[in-house]
Design an enzyme around this catalytic site. Structure first.
Site, PDB file in Angstrom:
ATOM      1  N   ARG A  43     -54.490  89.698  56.324  1.00  0.00           N
ATOM      2  CA  ARG A  43     -54.804  90.713  57.552  1.00  0.00           C
ATOM      3  C   ARG A  43     -54.053  90.261  59.282  1.00  0.00           C
ATOM      4  O   ARG A  43     -54.010  91.223  59.901  1.00  0.00           O
ATOM      5  CB  ARG A  43     -56.592  91.422  57.531  1.00  0.00           C
ATOM      6  N   VAL A  88     -62.910  84.416  73.810  1.00  0.00           N
ATOM      7  CA  VAL A  88     -62.201  84.420  74.849  1.00  0.00           C
ATOM      8  C   VAL A  88     -61.452  85.746  75.536  1.00  0.00           C
ATOM      9  O   VAL A  88     -60.392  86.629  74.671  1.00  0.00           O
ATOM     10  CB  VAL A  88     -61.099  83.701  74.776  1.00  0.00           C
ATOM     11  N   SER A 203     -59.229  93.255  83.187  1.00  0.00           N
ATOM     12  CA  SER A 203     -58.296  93.892  82.591  1.00  0.00           C
ATOM     13  C   SER A 203     -57.433  94.434  83.656  1.00  0.00           C
ATOM     14  O   SER A 203     -56.396  95.013  84.137  1.00  0.00           O
ATOM     15  CB  SER A 203     -57.856  94.088  81.532  1.00  0.00           C
ATOM     16  N   ASP A 204     -59.155  95.680  83.522  1.00  0.00           N
ATOM     17  CA  ASP A 204     -58.758  96.684  84.962  1.00  0.00           C
ATOM     18  C   ASP A 204     -60.045  96.978  85.554  1.00  0.00           C
ATOM     19  O   ASP A 204     -61.321  96.903  85.117  1.00  0.00           O
ATOM     20  CB  ASP A 204     -58.247  98.020  83.976  1.00  0.00           C
TER      21      ASP A 204
HETATM   22  O1  R1P Z   1     -58.768  92.126  75.022  1.00  0.00           O
HETATM   23  P1  R1P Z   1     -59.866  91.679  73.784  1.00  0.00           P
HETATM   24  O2  R1P Z   1     -60.815  90.382  73.604  1.00  0.00           O
HETATM   25  O3  R1P Z   1     -59.480  92.664  72.096  1.00  0.00           O
HETATM   26  O4  R1P Z   1     -61.742  92.703  74.072  1.00  0.00           O
HETATM   27  C1  R1P Z   1     -61.228  94.223  74.797  1.00  0.00           C
HETATM   28  O5  R1P Z   1     -59.375  94.450  74.731  1.00  0.00           O
HETATM   29  C2  R1P Z   1     -60.714  95.428  73.591  1.00  0.00           C
HETATM   30  C3  R1P Z   1     -59.305  96.763  73.671  1.00  0.00           C
HETATM   31  O6  R1P Z   1     -58.489  97.231  74.492  1.00  0.00           O
HETATM   32  C4  R1P Z   1     -61.662  94.943  73.144  1.00  0.00           C
HETATM   33  O7  R1P Z   1     -61.380  94.818  72.342  1.00  0.00           O
HETATM   34  C5  R1P Z   1     -62.259  94.991  74.698  1.00  0.00           C
HETATM   35  O8  R1P Z   1     -63.677  94.116  74.205  1.00  0.00           O
HETATM   36  O1  URA Z   2     -63.232  97.477  76.379  1.00  0.00           O
HETATM   37  C1  URA Z   2     -62.360  97.493  77.211  1.00  0.00           C
HETATM   38  C2  URA Z   2     -61.275  96.265  77.072  1.00  0.00           C
HETATM   39  C3  URA Z   2     -60.212  96.494  78.731  1.00  0.00           C
HETATM   40  N1  URA Z   2     -61.442  97.849  79.506  1.00  0.00           N
HETATM   41  C4  URA Z   2     -62.058  98.580  79.051  1.00  0.00           C
HETATM   42  O2  URA Z   2     -62.552  99.687  79.604  1.00  0.00           O
HETATM   43  N2  URA Z   2     -62.883  98.516  77.807  1.00  0.00           N
END
Ligand code: R1P
Ligand code: URA
Length: 236
Positions: A43, A88, A203-204
């Site tokens: 997959r 991570v 990340s945000d």
């Molecule tokens: O960066 P990953 O590990 O995927 O984690 C975050 O990013 C994803 C969403 O964009 C979801 O899986 C959330 O938990």
């Molecule tokens: O699950 C997630 C990851 C990054 N930002 C979000 O808002 N949600």
């Protein structure tokens, strides 16, 4: 092989890093591990095993959300005997004093997923990190002078939301950030008596709308991976 992982019994190390994105697994293997070999392409959910500072470590993509990580975490523990599982991932911050690029270590997680209500006859199970892994990761983060916070994260079944009301309420109750997998990882690790930890890079920012650039994400992301690998390889 298990249903979703095409590896032979000894292909996977006892200690594994778990990013949501399979291409992040590839990046981690190529950037941080020596002699990395790909053991899974089923997959497209890539998995690799190599060494870090002489210790065998694997890295496996899990996909997004509770159902997906539940499949990989269960098969890794049940079919391959994995003992230490470190997610991570990325997350969205909901506290004012947490900024993009900060690192969050999840001590526990709250959730809107029904999986544990179904599993535990409607009671609220409290999914909890391995203290040993958490302690080692925290020490590694502090040694690197990273901006790190430890606490409760919200594991959501939804990435897109209609309203911010719930997030504001959770923030008032000291929840640090939102992501989509930790509840499942911690619960399954408890079931199989293994060690689990989620380390997340912000990340945000959900309330302010602040975001990292792609370049910044990678630099901070590298710091998180080093923290995870230090915790993983310090593990007995
Ligand atoms: O960066 P990953 O590990 O995927 O984690 C975050 O990013 C994803 C969403 O964009 C979801 O899986 C959330 O938990
Ligand atoms: O699950 C997630 C990851 C990054 N930002 C979000 O808002 N949600």
């Amino acid at each position: 092989m298990s249903v979703h992982i095409g590896a032979k019994p000894n292909d996977i190390a006892e200690t594994i890093l778990l990013p949501g994105d399979p291409l992040r697994a590839k990046y981690i293997a190529e950037t941080f591990l020596e002699g990395a070999v790909c053991y899974n392409e089923v997959r497209g959910m890539l998995g690799y095993t190599g060494t870090y500072k002489g210790k065998r470590v694997s890295v496996q993509g899990t996909g997004m959300g509770v159902p997906s990580i539940s499949i990989y975490a269960q098969e890794l523990m049940q079919s391959y005997g994995v003992k230490n599982l470190i997610r991570v991932g990325t997350c969205g911050a909901i506290q004012e004093d947490i900024k993009v690029r900060d690192v969050i270590i999840a001590m526990t997680s709250s959730t809107d997923s029904q999986v544990n209500r179904l599993r535990f006859q409607q009671i609220d199970f409290a999914p909890t990190a391995s203290f040993e892994l958490l302690h080692k990761a925290y020490q590694a983060a502090v040694q690197r002078n990273l901006s790190v916070k430890v606490g409760n994260v919200f594991t959501s079944d939804s990435f897109y939301r209609d309203s911010l009301d719930l997030y504001k309420q959770l923030a008032a109750y000291q929840v640090l950030a939102v992501e989509m997998e930790t509840t499942a990882l911690y619960t399954l690790a408890a079931k199989f008596k293994r060690n689990a930890l989620s380390i997340l890079t912000v990340s945000d920012h959900i309330l302010t709308g602040e975001e990292t650039t792609a370049e910044e994400r990678q630099t901070t992301f590298n710091e998180m991976i080093e923290v995870a690998l230090e915790a993983a390889t310090a593990q007995s």
